[in-house]
Scaffold this motif. Structure first.
Motif, PDB file in Angstrom:
ATOM      1  N   VAL A 190     -10.336  -6.340 -42.183  1.00  0.00           N
ATOM      2  CA  VAL A 190     -10.887  -6.708 -42.809  1.00  0.00           C
ATOM      3  C   VAL A 190     -12.328  -6.084 -41.466  1.00  0.00           C
ATOM      4  O   VAL A 190     -12.830  -5.726 -40.506  1.00  0.00           O
ATOM      5  N   VAL A 191     -13.616  -5.509 -42.336  1.00  0.00           N
ATOM      6  CA  VAL A 191     -14.955  -5.195 -42.028  1.00  0.00           C
ATOM      7  C   VAL A 191     -16.128  -6.243 -41.702  1.00  0.00           C
ATOM      8  O   VAL A 191     -16.665  -5.362 -40.656  1.00  0.00           O
ATOM      9  N   GLY A 192     -16.001  -7.378 -41.580  1.00  0.00           N
ATOM     10  CA  GLY A 192     -16.626  -8.272 -42.146  1.00  0.00           C
ATOM     11  C   GLY A 192     -16.477  -9.767 -42.139  1.00  0.00           C
ATOM     12  O   GLY A 192     -15.637  -9.716 -42.802  1.00  0.00           O
ATOM     13  N   VAL A 193     -17.872 -10.650 -42.310  1.00  0.00           N
ATOM     14  CA  VAL A 193     -17.549 -11.712 -42.536  1.00  0.00           C
ATOM     15  C   VAL A 193     -18.607 -12.237 -43.116  1.00  0.00           C
ATOM     16  O   VAL A 193     -19.520 -12.317 -42.803  1.00  0.00           O
ATOM     17  N   ASN A 194     -18.524 -13.296 -44.706  1.00  0.00           N
ATOM     18  CA  ASN A 194     -19.283 -12.955 -45.773  1.00  0.00           C
ATOM     19  C   ASN A 194     -20.308 -14.302 -45.906  1.00  0.00           C
ATOM     20  O   ASN A 194     -19.804 -14.726 -44.949  1.00  0.00           O
ATOM     21  N   SER A 195     -21.635 -13.790 -45.048  1.00  0.00           N
ATOM     22  CA  SER A 195     -22.105 -15.598 -44.696  1.00  0.00           C
ATOM     23  C   SER A 195     -23.683 -15.194 -45.376  1.00  0.00           C
ATOM     24  O   SER A 195     -23.454 -16.640 -45.728  1.00  0.00           O
ATOM     25  N   GLN A 196     -24.322 -14.589 -46.287  1.00  0.00           N
ATOM     26  CA  GLN A 196     -25.659 -14.757 -46.077  1.00  0.00           C
ATOM     27  C   GLN A 196     -26.086 -13.864 -48.048  1.00  0.00           C
ATOM     28  O   GLN A 196     -25.694 -13.228 -48.039  1.00  0.00           O
ATOM     29  N   ILE A 197     -27.014 -14.751 -49.148  1.00  0.00           N
ATOM     30  CA  ILE A 197     -26.562 -14.039 -50.091  1.00  0.00           C
ATOM     31  C   ILE A 197     -28.509 -13.770 -49.382  1.00  0.00           C
ATOM     32  O   ILE A 197     -29.290 -14.900 -48.976  1.00  0.00           O
ATOM     33  N   TYR A 198     -29.155 -13.613 -50.690  1.00  0.00           N
ATOM     34  CA  TYR A 198     -30.527 -13.254 -51.101  1.00  0.00           C
ATOM     35  C   TYR A 198     -30.407 -13.511 -52.590  1.00  0.00           C
ATOM     36  O   TYR A 198     -29.753 -12.763 -53.440  1.00  0.00           O
ATOM     37  N   SER A 199     -31.176 -14.317 -52.985  1.00  0.00           N
ATOM     38  CA  SER A 199     -31.373 -15.445 -53.874  1.00  0.00           C
ATOM     39  C   SER A 199     -32.724 -16.291 -53.929  1.00  0.00           C
ATOM     40  O   SER A 199     -32.540 -16.682 -53.223  1.00  0.00           O
TER      41      SER A 199
END
Length: 472
Positions: A227-236
């Motif tokens: 695991v290298v990151g935690v998915n948090s936000q998207i640009y949409s």
């Protein structure tokens, strides 16, 4: 036997040679099958129940007086009952997200916004077991929540290092987009160290991995299954995936986890400056060969920076020996610094390098500078297209200007307008000199050689910022 022309062999070789790069490239594409099989069990689905909505929060409603034989009678009775009251189960709202197990005894990570306001948190594993989780702690600034479920021998994800990621590297996300559990999507790392308007203390990882609502809190894996990151936000603009996804680096996440487990809260370093990027025009006005560093637009009262004699107009070029290529690089460096630690700042001040010693403070919960604007009638125009005037005591109090400065009362087409100055701005510095009053402003402006690009420090509702103006 009919002879084969020599050129046929050459053509065949040429065709094969042309195809080989494509075949080699196809063999180099990653196979995610084993990665998903090995790491999928560590990913969990998270649902929550919020506190019931109070009856006083609902609009008043009464069942209309309808004829007994009306077909709408059954509809209203089904949904609103005989007295028009909503059924109890409709007063519970649920949120859905993802998470992953980080220890065999049941520590689970997800996003803070997934469990915000939750009365009950339910964690469902890939083998369909369900657990009611305890909330250990949350950190809204990094959007991380640590949960605990009762279990033994649970499949824990391997933790990697986000600092080792390279732009262009393949990554994989597993989560529950739109409630579809155990969905895997892949892409590449698009950029590192992204600073977002919502949070500039987190150096986000930008990817083109398809992330949608429900993926929040899920893990981002590298090809080693770490695991290298935690998915948090998207640009949409639509609410769905548009090619820009952002993950919190796992190094930042695990620091948050350690603090939540040991102290129950998260503290971050604080310098107490408002900064901006050094543009090409600003670099020229400050005598720099190329843009770099973080330009200090404002030093907050009572801050560590004020105690260390940092000034507006200073350009921070190194922090504790580390170069600052852009302004967005500084906040994460400050944020991870221990509170109370003494660090060295190297700043460019009026063409000279100055070393400063600063003691890192603790980042307050919320820092905001706001002021009301007024637009008095215009006074006189100057050579850069500004109408400026003195600040009255009332305006000084409204605009939170302690001393000095002149008020921009109007802007006409010209260099100042092109640089982005607007009516209501307060000019505090011009050409690296403090502006004390209208006479001082005019004196500084008159002395500037034509054709030069100069820096202007402006105070606005949302803080202070330097602008570069080329004097005609």
């Amino acid at each position: 036997m009919r002879p084969i022309p020599i050129f046929s062999f050459a053509l065949a070789a040429l065709v094969c040679g042309a195809l080989m790069p494509g075949l080699a490239a196809s063999r180099m594409l990653p196979d995610f099958v084993d990665l998903v099989a090995e790491n999928g069990p560590s990913v969990v689905n998270i649902s929550t129940k919020q506190a019931p909505i109070a009856a006083t929060d609902l609009p008043e409603f009464s069942v209309p007086d309808l004829p007994e034989d009306s077909p709408l009678q059954d509809f209203f009775r089904h949904f609103f009952g005989e007295d028009g009251a909503l059924p109890d189960d409709s007063l519970q709202s649920r949120s859905l997200g993802s998470g992953f197990i980080i220890s065999a005894d049941g520590s689970v990570l997800t996003n803070a916004h997934v469990v915000e306001g939750a009365e009950e948190i339910i964690v469902r594993t890939s083998d369909r077991r369900e657990f009611v989780a305890t909330l250990v702690g949350t950190d809204k600034r990094s959007d991380i929540a640590l949960l605990k479920i009762d279990g033994e021998g649970l499949p824990a994800a391997k933790i990697g290092a986000a600092q080792d990621l390279k732009v262009g590297e393949w990554v994989l996300a597993i989560g529950s987009p739109f409630g579809f559990e155990s969905s895997a999507t892949a892409g590449i790392v698009s950029a590192k160290g992204r600073s977002l308007p919502s949070e500039n203390y987190i150096p986000f990882i930008q990817t083109d991995v398809a992330i949608n609502p429900g993926n929040s809190g899920g893990p981002l894996f590298n090809l080693e299954g770490e695991v290298v990151g935690v998915n948090s936000q998207i640009y949409s603009r639509t609410g769905g995936f548009m090619g820009l996804s952002f993950a919190i680096p796992i190094d930042v996440v695990m620091d948050v986890v350690d603090q939540l487990q040991t102290t129950g809260r998260v503290s971050r370093g604080w310098l107490g400056v408002l900064i901006q990027d050094v543009t090409r025009e600003l670099a020229e006005s400050f005598g720099m060969k190329q843009p770099r560093g973080a330009l200090v637009a404002q030093v907050l009262p009572g801050s560590p920076a004020e105690a260390a004699k940092v000034r507006p107009g200073d350009i921070i070029v190194t922090f504790n020996g580390r170069d600052i290529p852009t302004s967005s690089a500084l906040p994460p460096m400050v944020g991870i610094s221990p509170v109370g630690e003494r660090v060295k700042l190297q700043v460019l001040r009026i063409g000279e390098m100055v070393d400063l010693d600063v003691e890192i403070g603790e980042l307050p919960e919320e820092d905001q500078i706001a002021a009301n604007r007024s637009a008095p009638e215009k006074v006189s125009a100057n050579r850069i297209g500004l109408f400026v005037g003195e600040i009255t005591p009332e305006q000084r109090e409204q605009l939170a200007v302690v001393a000095g400065g002149v008020l921009v009362e109007g802007v006409e087409p010209g260099p100042a307008e092109q640089a982005g100055l607007v009516a209501g701005d307060v000019i505090l510095m011009l050409d690296n000199q403090s502006v004390q009053d209208l006479a001082g402003f005019n004196r500084i402006l008159d002395a500037i050689q034509s054709g030069r690009s100069v820096a202007v420090l402006v105070q606005r509702v949302d803080g202070r910022m330097f602008h570069a103006i080329r004097v005609p």
